[in-house]
Design a protein around this motif. Sequence first.
Motif, PDB file in Angstrom:
ATOM      1  N   SER A  37       0.829  -1.202   0.000  1.00 20.79           N
ATOM      2  CA  SER A  37       0.000   0.000   0.000  1.00 20.79           C
ATOM      3  C   SER A  37       0.865   1.255   0.000  1.00 20.79           C
ATOM      4  O   SER A  37       0.571   2.224  -0.710  1.00 20.79           O
ATOM      5  CB  SER A  37      -0.919   0.023   1.222  1.00 20.79           C
ATOM      6  OG  SER A  37      -1.815  -1.046   1.177  1.00 20.79           O
ATOM      7  N   LYS A  38       1.911   1.239   0.803  1.00 21.03           N
ATOM      8  CA  LYS A  38       2.821   2.391   0.831  1.00 21.03           C
ATOM      9  C   LYS A  38       3.473   2.602  -0.528  1.00 21.03           C
ATOM     10  O   LYS A  38       3.625   3.744  -0.976  1.00 21.03           O
ATOM     11  CB  LYS A  38       3.906   2.185   1.900  1.00 21.03           C
ATOM     12  CG  LYS A  38       3.441   2.483   3.297  1.00 21.03           C
ATOM     13  CD  LYS A  38       4.486   2.267   4.363  1.00 21.03           C
ATOM     14  CE  LYS A  38       5.853   2.783   4.041  1.00 21.03           C
ATOM     15  NZ  LYS A  38       6.822   2.598   5.125  1.00 21.03           N
ATOM     16  N   ASP A  39       3.865   1.523  -1.187  1.00 19.60           N
ATOM     17  CA  ASP A  39       4.473   1.625  -2.518  1.00 19.60           C
ATOM     18  C   ASP A  39       3.497   2.221  -3.528  1.00 19.60           C
ATOM     19  O   ASP A  39       3.876   3.061  -4.355  1.00 19.60           O
ATOM     20  CB  ASP A  39       4.954   0.253  -3.004  1.00 19.60           C
ATOM     21  CG  ASP A  39       6.124  -0.290  -2.210  1.00 19.60           C
ATOM     22  OD1 ASP A  39       6.781   0.492  -1.481  1.00 19.60           O
ATOM     23  OD2 ASP A  39       6.385  -1.504  -2.304  1.00 19.60           O
ATOM     24  N   ILE A  40       2.254   1.798  -3.474  1.00 18.81           N
ATOM     25  CA  ILE A  40       1.233   2.315  -4.384  1.00 18.81           C
ATOM     26  C   ILE A  40       1.036   3.809  -4.155  1.00 18.81           C
ATOM     27  O   ILE A  40       0.999   4.596  -5.103  1.00 18.81           O
ATOM     28  CB  ILE A  40      -0.095   1.544  -4.219  1.00 18.81           C
ATOM     29  CG1 ILE A  40       0.067   0.113  -4.738  1.00 18.81           C
ATOM     30  CG2 ILE A  40      -1.241   2.271  -4.921  1.00 18.81           C
ATOM     31  CD1 ILE A  40      -1.078  -0.811  -4.370  1.00 18.81           C
ATOM     32  N   LEU A  41       0.915   4.211  -2.888  1.00 16.88           N
ATOM     33  CA  LEU A  41       0.742   5.631  -2.589  1.00 16.88           C
ATOM     34  C   LEU A  41       1.947   6.453  -3.030  1.00 16.88           C
ATOM     35  O   LEU A  41       1.794   7.557  -3.559  1.00 16.88           O
ATOM     36  CB  LEU A  41       0.496   5.827  -1.091  1.00 16.88           C
ATOM     37  CG  LEU A  41      -0.881   5.409  -0.602  1.00 16.88           C
ATOM     38  CD1 LEU A  41      -0.947   5.483   0.920  1.00 16.88           C
ATOM     39  CD2 LEU A  41      -1.954   6.284  -1.221  1.00 16.88           C
ATOM     40  N   ARG A  42       3.139   5.927  -2.843  1.00 19.83           N
ATOM     41  CA  ARG A  42       4.344   6.631  -3.282  1.00 19.83           C
ATOM     42  C   ARG A  42       4.316   6.816  -4.795  1.00 19.83           C
ATOM     43  O   ARG A  42       4.598   7.898  -5.298  1.00 19.83           O
ATOM     44  CB  ARG A  42       5.598   5.854  -2.858  1.00 19.83           C
ATOM     45  CG  ARG A  42       6.902   6.615  -3.161  1.00 19.83           C
ATOM     46  CD  ARG A  42       8.133   5.768  -3.008  1.00 19.83           C
ATOM     47  NE  ARG A  42       8.106   4.721  -4.032  1.00 19.83           N
ATOM     48  CZ  ARG A  42       8.162   3.419  -3.784  1.00 19.83           C
ATOM     49  NH1 ARG A  42       8.281   2.967  -2.561  1.00 19.83           N
ATOM     50  NH2 ARG A  42       8.118   2.538  -4.766  1.00 19.83           N
ATOM     51  N   ASP A  43       3.948   5.773  -5.529  1.00 23.89           N
ATOM     52  CA  ASP A  43       3.866   5.866  -6.985  1.00 23.89           C
ATOM     53  C   ASP A  43       2.826   6.881  -7.435  1.00 23.89           C
ATOM     54  O   ASP A  43       3.056   7.654  -8.361  1.00 23.89           O
ATOM     55  CB  ASP A  43       3.551   4.499  -7.599  1.00 23.89           C
ATOM     56  CG  ASP A  43       4.700   3.512  -7.478  1.00 23.89           C
ATOM     57  OD1 ASP A  43       5.837   3.939  -7.165  1.00 23.89           O
ATOM     58  OD2 ASP A  43       4.470   2.318  -7.684  1.00 23.89           O
ATOM     59  N   ILE A  44       1.684   6.876  -6.786  1.00 26.16           N
ATOM     60  CA  ILE A  44       0.626   7.845  -7.122  1.00 26.16           C
ATOM     61  C   ILE A  44       1.113   9.261  -6.881  1.00 26.16           C
ATOM     62  O   ILE A  44       0.939  10.144  -7.723  1.00 26.16           O
ATOM     63  CB  ILE A  44      -0.646   7.560  -6.304  1.00 26.16           C
ATOM     64  CG1 ILE A  44      -1.315   6.265  -6.785  1.00 26.16           C
ATOM     65  CG2 ILE A  44      -1.634   8.740  -6.382  1.00 26.16           C
ATOM     66  CD1 ILE A  44      -2.432   5.779  -5.911  1.00 26.16           C
ATOM     67  N   ASN A  45       1.733   9.491  -5.746  1.00 26.34           N
ATOM     68  CA  ASN A  45       2.203  10.828  -5.406  1.00 26.34           C
ATOM     69  C   ASN A  45       3.335  11.292  -6.316  1.00 26.34           C
ATOM     70  O   ASN A  45       3.472  12.494  -6.564  1.00 26.34           O
ATOM     71  CB  ASN A  45       2.635  10.897  -3.944  1.00 26.34           C
ATOM     72  CG  ASN A  45       1.445  10.844  -3.004  1.00 26.34           C
ATOM     73  OD1 ASN A  45       0.359  11.318  -3.341  1.00 26.34           O
ATOM     74  ND2 ASN A  45       1.629  10.258  -1.845  1.00 26.34           N
ATOM     75  N   GLN A  46       4.129  10.389  -6.835  1.00 26.10           N
ATOM     76  CA  GLN A  46       5.211  10.763  -7.741  1.00 26.10           C
ATOM     77  C   GLN A  46       4.685  11.181  -9.106  1.00 26.10           C
ATOM     78  O   GLN A  46       5.331  11.934  -9.813  1.00 26.10           O
ATOM     79  CB  GLN A  46       6.196   9.600  -7.919  1.00 26.10           C
ATOM     80  CG  GLN A  46       7.102   9.391  -6.738  1.00 26.10           C
ATOM     81  CD  GLN A  46       8.039   8.214  -6.945  1.00 26.10           C
ATOM     82  OE1 GLN A  46       7.902   7.439  -7.884  1.00 26.10           O
ATOM     83  NE2 GLN A  46       8.989   8.064  -6.037  1.00 26.10           N
ATOM     84  N   HIS A  47       3.530  10.710  -9.471  1.00 28.75           N
ATOM     85  CA  HIS A  47       2.986  10.976 -10.801  1.00 28.75           C
ATOM     86  C   HIS A  47       1.950  12.101 -10.796  1.00 28.75           C
ATOM     87  O   HIS A  47       1.223  12.270 -11.774  1.00 28.75           O
ATOM     88  CB  HIS A  47       2.373   9.698 -11.386  1.00 28.75           C
ATOM     89  CG  HIS A  47       3.394   8.672 -11.709  1.00 28.75           C
ATOM     90  ND1 HIS A  47       3.809   7.731 -10.810  1.00 28.75           N
ATOM     91  CD2 HIS A  47       4.152   8.485 -12.824  1.00 28.75           C
ATOM     92  CE1 HIS A  47       4.734   6.976 -11.356  1.00 28.75           C
ATOM     93  NE2 HIS A  47       4.965   7.405 -12.578  1.00 28.75           N
ATOM     94  N   ARG A  48       1.911  12.872  -9.760  1.00 26.23           N
ATOM     95  CA  ARG A  48       0.975  14.003  -9.706  1.00 26.23           C
ATOM     96  C   ARG A  48       1.582  15.210 -10.330  1.00 26.23           C
ATOM     97  O   ARG A  48       2.675  15.499 -10.348  1.00 26.23           O
ATOM     98  CB  ARG A  48       0.609  14.322  -8.269  1.00 26.23           C
ATOM     99  CG  ARG A  48      -0.391  13.331  -7.738  1.00 26.23           C
ATOM    100  CD  ARG A  48      -0.883  13.788  -6.396  1.00 26.23           C
ATOM    101  NE  ARG A  48      -1.906  12.854  -5.966  1.00 26.23           N
ATOM    102  CZ  ARG A  48      -2.619  13.048  -4.901  1.00 26.23           C
ATOM    103  NH1 ARG A  48      -2.455  14.097  -4.158  1.00 26.23           N
ATOM    104  NH2 ARG A  48      -3.528  12.182  -4.553  1.00 26.23           N
TER     105      ARG A  48
END
Length: 48
Positions: A37-48
């Motif tokens: 879950s943390k990895d997914i959130l990190r990926d989402i936040n990097q692509h904003r």
Amino acid sequence: MEKAMQLSHGVGYAEYSRKLDKRLQVEKEREKDYQASKDILRDINQHR
């Protein structure tokens, strides 16, 4: 809670409470899910 644990981890709360090996297995799975879950959130936040 019993049903959720049974569905998520394939073990009921009574067995989780009674057996150390089951507790360790469930907690290892929870940690893996948390890290994913943390990895997914990190990926989402990097692509904003």
